[in-house]
Design an enzyme around this catalytic site. Structure first.
Site, PDB file in Angstrom:
ATOM      1  N   GLY A 150      89.581  34.694 -17.005  1.00  0.00           N
ATOM      2  CA  GLY A 150      89.275  35.414 -18.368  1.00  0.00           C
ATOM      3  C   GLY A 150      88.276  34.728 -19.006  1.00  0.00           C
ATOM      4  O   GLY A 150      88.025  34.721 -20.212  1.00  0.00           O
ATOM      5  N   LEU A 151      87.290  34.055 -18.135  1.00  0.00           N
ATOM      6  CA  LEU A 151      85.862  33.449 -18.962  1.00  0.00           C
ATOM      7  C   LEU A 151      84.909  34.637 -18.490  1.00  0.00           C
ATOM      8  O   LEU A 151      83.592  34.295 -18.512  1.00  0.00           O
ATOM      9  CB  LEU A 151      85.576  32.342 -18.514  1.00  0.00           C
ATOM     10  CG  LEU A 151      86.762  31.102 -18.739  1.00  0.00           C
ATOM     11  CD1 LEU A 151      86.332  29.942 -18.283  1.00  0.00           C
ATOM     12  CD2 LEU A 151      87.026  31.075 -20.530  1.00  0.00           C
ATOM     13  N   SER A 152      85.116  35.809 -18.059  1.00  0.00           N
ATOM     14  CA  SER A 152      84.365  36.963 -17.911  1.00  0.00           C
ATOM     15  C   SER A 152      83.257  36.609 -16.718  1.00  0.00           C
ATOM     16  O   SER A 152      81.962  36.936 -16.993  1.00  0.00           O
ATOM     17  CB  SER A 152      83.508  37.018 -19.178  1.00  0.00           C
ATOM     18  OG  SER A 152      84.213  37.680 -20.007  1.00  0.00           O
ATOM     19  N   SER A 153      83.840  36.270 -15.598  1.00  0.00           N
ATOM     20  CA  SER A 153      82.948  36.067 -14.303  1.00  0.00           C
ATOM     21  C   SER A 153      82.653  37.723 -14.078  1.00  0.00           C
ATOM     22  O   SER A 153      81.179  37.732 -13.481  1.00  0.00           O
ATOM     23  CB  SER A 153      83.656  35.665 -13.148  1.00  0.00           C
ATOM     24  OG  SER A 153      84.876  36.318 -12.827  1.00  0.00           O
ATOM     25  N   SER A 154      83.111  38.703 -14.224  1.00  0.00           N
ATOM     26  CA  SER A 154      82.589  40.093 -13.932  1.00  0.00           C
ATOM     27  C   SER A 154      81.385  40.315 -14.817  1.00  0.00           C
ATOM     28  O   SER A 154      80.263  40.919 -14.266  1.00  0.00           O
ATOM     29  CB  SER A 154      83.660  41.053 -13.561  1.00  0.00           C
ATOM     30  OG  SER A 154      84.471  41.095 -14.910  1.00  0.00           O
ATOM     31  N   ASP A 210      82.253  40.766 -24.181  1.00  0.00           N
ATOM     32  CA  ASP A 210      81.923  39.867 -23.191  1.00  0.00           C
ATOM     33  C   ASP A 210      80.619  39.996 -22.741  1.00  0.00           C
ATOM     34  O   ASP A 210      79.605  39.090 -22.686  1.00  0.00           O
ATOM     35  CB  ASP A 210      82.687  40.137 -21.870  1.00  0.00           C
ATOM     36  CG  ASP A 210      84.143  39.956 -22.162  1.00  0.00           C
ATOM     37  OD1 ASP A 210      84.702  39.532 -23.212  1.00  0.00           O
ATOM     38  OD2 ASP A 210      84.993  40.579 -21.502  1.00  0.00           O
ATOM     39  N   TYR A 230      95.686  46.466 -20.370  1.00  0.00           N
ATOM     40  CA  TYR A 230      94.585  46.513 -21.087  1.00  0.00           C
ATOM     41  C   TYR A 230      94.324  48.027 -21.844  1.00  0.00           C
ATOM     42  O   TYR A 230      93.997  48.272 -22.889  1.00  0.00           O
ATOM     43  CB  TYR A 230      93.398  45.829 -20.597  1.00  0.00           C
ATOM     44  CG  TYR A 230      92.030  45.735 -21.408  1.00  0.00           C
ATOM     45  CD1 TYR A 230      91.813  44.552 -22.128  1.00  0.00           C
ATOM     46  CD2 TYR A 230      91.011  46.846 -21.466  1.00  0.00           C
ATOM     47  CE1 TYR A 230      90.878  44.518 -23.041  1.00  0.00           C
ATOM     48  CE2 TYR A 230      90.109  46.827 -22.472  1.00  0.00           C
ATOM     49  CZ  TYR A 230      89.849  45.640 -23.031  1.00  0.00           C
ATOM     50  OH  TYR A 230      88.867  45.613 -23.996  1.00  0.00           O
ATOM     51  N   ASP A 260      87.196  44.492 -30.258  1.00  0.00           N
ATOM     52  CA  ASP A 260      85.929  44.807 -30.058  1.00  0.00           C
ATOM     53  C   ASP A 260      85.916  46.416 -29.594  1.00  0.00           C
ATOM     54  O   ASP A 260      84.971  46.990 -29.573  1.00  0.00           O
ATOM     55  CB  ASP A 260      85.198  43.846 -28.999  1.00  0.00           C
ATOM     56  CG  ASP A 260      85.756  44.104 -27.687  1.00  0.00           C
ATOM     57  OD1 ASP A 260      87.107  44.359 -27.424  1.00  0.00           O
ATOM     58  OD2 ASP A 260      84.989  44.008 -26.480  1.00  0.00           O
ATOM     59  N   SER A 300      78.106  36.424  -1.571  1.00  0.00           N
ATOM     60  CA  SER A 300      78.462  35.585  -2.517  1.00  0.00           C
ATOM     61  C   SER A 300      79.290  34.380  -1.982  1.00  0.00           C
ATOM     62  O   SER A 300      79.934  34.317  -1.070  1.00  0.00           O
ATOM     63  CB  SER A 300      79.343  36.322  -3.261  1.00  0.00           C
ATOM     64  OG  SER A 300      80.336  35.601  -4.158  1.00  0.00           O
TER      65      SER A 300
HETATM   66  C1  GLA Z   1      88.407  41.518 -22.352  1.00  0.00           C
HETATM   67  C2  GLA Z   1      87.336  42.532 -22.605  1.00  0.00           C
HETATM   68  C3  GLA Z   1      86.687  42.467 -23.993  1.00  0.00           C
HETATM   69  C4  GLA Z   1      87.667  42.286 -25.025  1.00  0.00           C
HETATM   70  C5  GLA Z   1      88.598  41.177 -24.784  1.00  0.00           C
HETATM   71  C6  GLA Z   1      89.853  41.149 -25.654  1.00  0.00           C
HETATM   72  O1  GLA Z   1      87.610  40.327 -22.032  1.00  0.00           O
HETATM   73  O2  GLA Z   1      86.403  42.697 -21.591  1.00  0.00           O
HETATM   74  O3  GLA Z   1      85.868  43.563 -24.231  1.00  0.00           O
HETATM   75  O4  GLA Z   1      88.157  43.334 -25.551  1.00  0.00           O
HETATM   76  O5  GLA Z   1      89.367  41.600 -23.263  1.00  0.00           O
HETATM   77  O6  GLA Z   1      89.468  40.631 -26.988  1.00  0.00           O
END
Ligand code: GLA
Length: 390
Positions: A127-131, A175, A225, A37, A68
């Site tokens: 890694g399920l994008s809590s932020s 995300d 990253y 992405d 929180s």
């Molecule tokens: C994290 C980043 C995303 C994406 C993934 C890997 O979740 O926030 O933007 O790059 O890693 O696909």
């Protein structure tokens, strides 16, 4: 989470018998299309029904008070909208502050503070994008309380800017997009080059997506990253000497293979670019396979994605590789791969419903034996995007 629970937590904390507004923002899984992405590729994520909730009440002054339920030891965090300076001890409030700062810089003056009780059920650091979920939640609250009418796409963009410029993680837009734009039972095919997107029905027939949390903390994930991102930029400048492109994913596999001399002896950058370009092609094929109802092919593409992330992009690690390999070994698993940034966190497996329990038990046992601590499992339900609930 019950509405009455959220409201009573709010009233207990802020001691103001009142009727706060409720908000929800989901987490996400990425089905396929990893680490592309930020390379102009297409990704295929979906919002899940786990997420972050808020009970919030608008204030007349410019004070923000946040609590929180996930970090009770931090107590009520109080600050003013006039003072959003980045501070080292901000802890989880770095995300709300980043979003507020971004709104103001984008020309949306924030006149009203608010009090909010926030609680999420996305496992932290999984890694399920809590932020990103929290960022979109705050964007939604700010927009609702000021009546700006900011489009969801802009809230998505503001949340990504907050993460890039305020938090300092150079993430792509996947995300935030999946979370803001999620739709029940649909995955989103998003072209990150031009933000064109379409919803694809996530018809998994007699299968489910099993989320497997390695419970491995994603240490150093942010610096690794950002390093991958720099390597992609370096690979792109080498390829640009051969072909006029803007992003790695502007090339298809055949075009890429035709200009490999660009890398000279640099096999590291070659492997990084190879992952991106092949992954982009896998996404195209996976979207087609799902539309055709061919889950066998879809599963194989998930496997290939993991192998590419393991060998060429090198973002998996021992725990993710172990759990994915255990999944591959089970009868009734059509495919499995890490999801998200990697370096720990979660993997997903496409699993026959009939065998789900036995498969989960076998993976759990194997993982505990090899790694020495347990994994967690959740069956993913695909839900809607960030919204005001009441
Ligand atoms: C994290 C980043 C995303 C994406 C993934 C890997 O979740 O926030 O933007 O790059 O890693 O696909």
């Amino acid at each position: 989470m019950q509405n009455s629970y959220l409201k009573s937590r709010f009233n207990d904390l802020f001691a103001t018998p009142s009727n706060p507004t409720l908000f929800f923002s989901p987490g996400r899984v990425n089905l396929i299309g990893e680490h592309i992405d930020y390379n102009g590729g297409s990704v295929f994520p979906a919002a899940i029904t786990f997420g972050t909730y808020a009970a919030a009440l608008k204030r007349d002054d410019q004070t923000i008070r946040l609590y929180s339920g996930n970090f009770p030891e931090r107590g009520i965090i109080e600050f003013s909208l006039m003072d959003l300076e980045h501070k080292e001890d901000a802890h989880w409030s770095i995300y709300p502050k980043g979003v507020m700062d971004t709104f103001i810089k984008a020309g949306y003056p924030l006149e009203h503070g608010f009090d909010a009780y926030i609680e999420g059920n996305i496992p932290n650091g999984s890694g399920l994008s809590s932020s990103a979920s929290l960022e979109l939640l705050i964007s939604q609250i700010l927009d609702e309380f000021h009546g700006f009418g900011v489009s969801m796409i802009d809230k998505v963009k503001f949340s990504q800017i907050a993460e890039n410029q305020y938090v300092g993680v150079n993430c792509g837009i996947m995300d935030q997009f999946a979370i803001g734009m999620g739709k029940e039972n649909a995955a989103i095919r998003l072209n990150t080059n031009n933000l064109e997107y379409e919803y694809a029905e996530a018809d998994l027939q007699d299968c489910s997506i099993l989320i497997m949390n390695t419970n491995k903390k994603r240490e150093l994930a942010e610096s690794a990253y950002n390093e991958r991102r720099q390597q992609c930029e370096a690979a792109l400048s080498l390829l640009k000497t051969q072909k006029d492109i803007n992003f790695l994913c502007d090339l298809n596999v055949i075009e890429f293979n035709g200009i490999l001399e660009a890398f000279g002896e640099n096999t590291l950058l070659y492997r990084r670019a190879k992952h991106c370009i092949t992954e982009n092609e896998r996404v195209k094929n996976a979207v087609e396979a799902l539309a055709d109802g061919d889950l066998e092919i879809f599963g194989k593409l998930l496997n290939q994605s993991h192998i590419s992330l393991r060998d060429d992009y090198e973002v998996t690690g021992y725990e993710l590789d172990t759990i994915v390999k255990l999944a591959w070994e089970q009868d009734g698993v059509l495919g499995a791969r890490m999801t998200g940034a990697g370096f720990g966190g979660c993997a997903i497996a496409l699993v026959k419903n009939q065998k789900l329990e036995a498969i989960q038990a076998a993976i759990a046992k194997g993982y505990q034996e090899i790694i020495g601590y347990p994994a967690d499992f959740y069956v993913a339900s695909i839900g809607g995007g960030t919204r005001t609930l009441s």
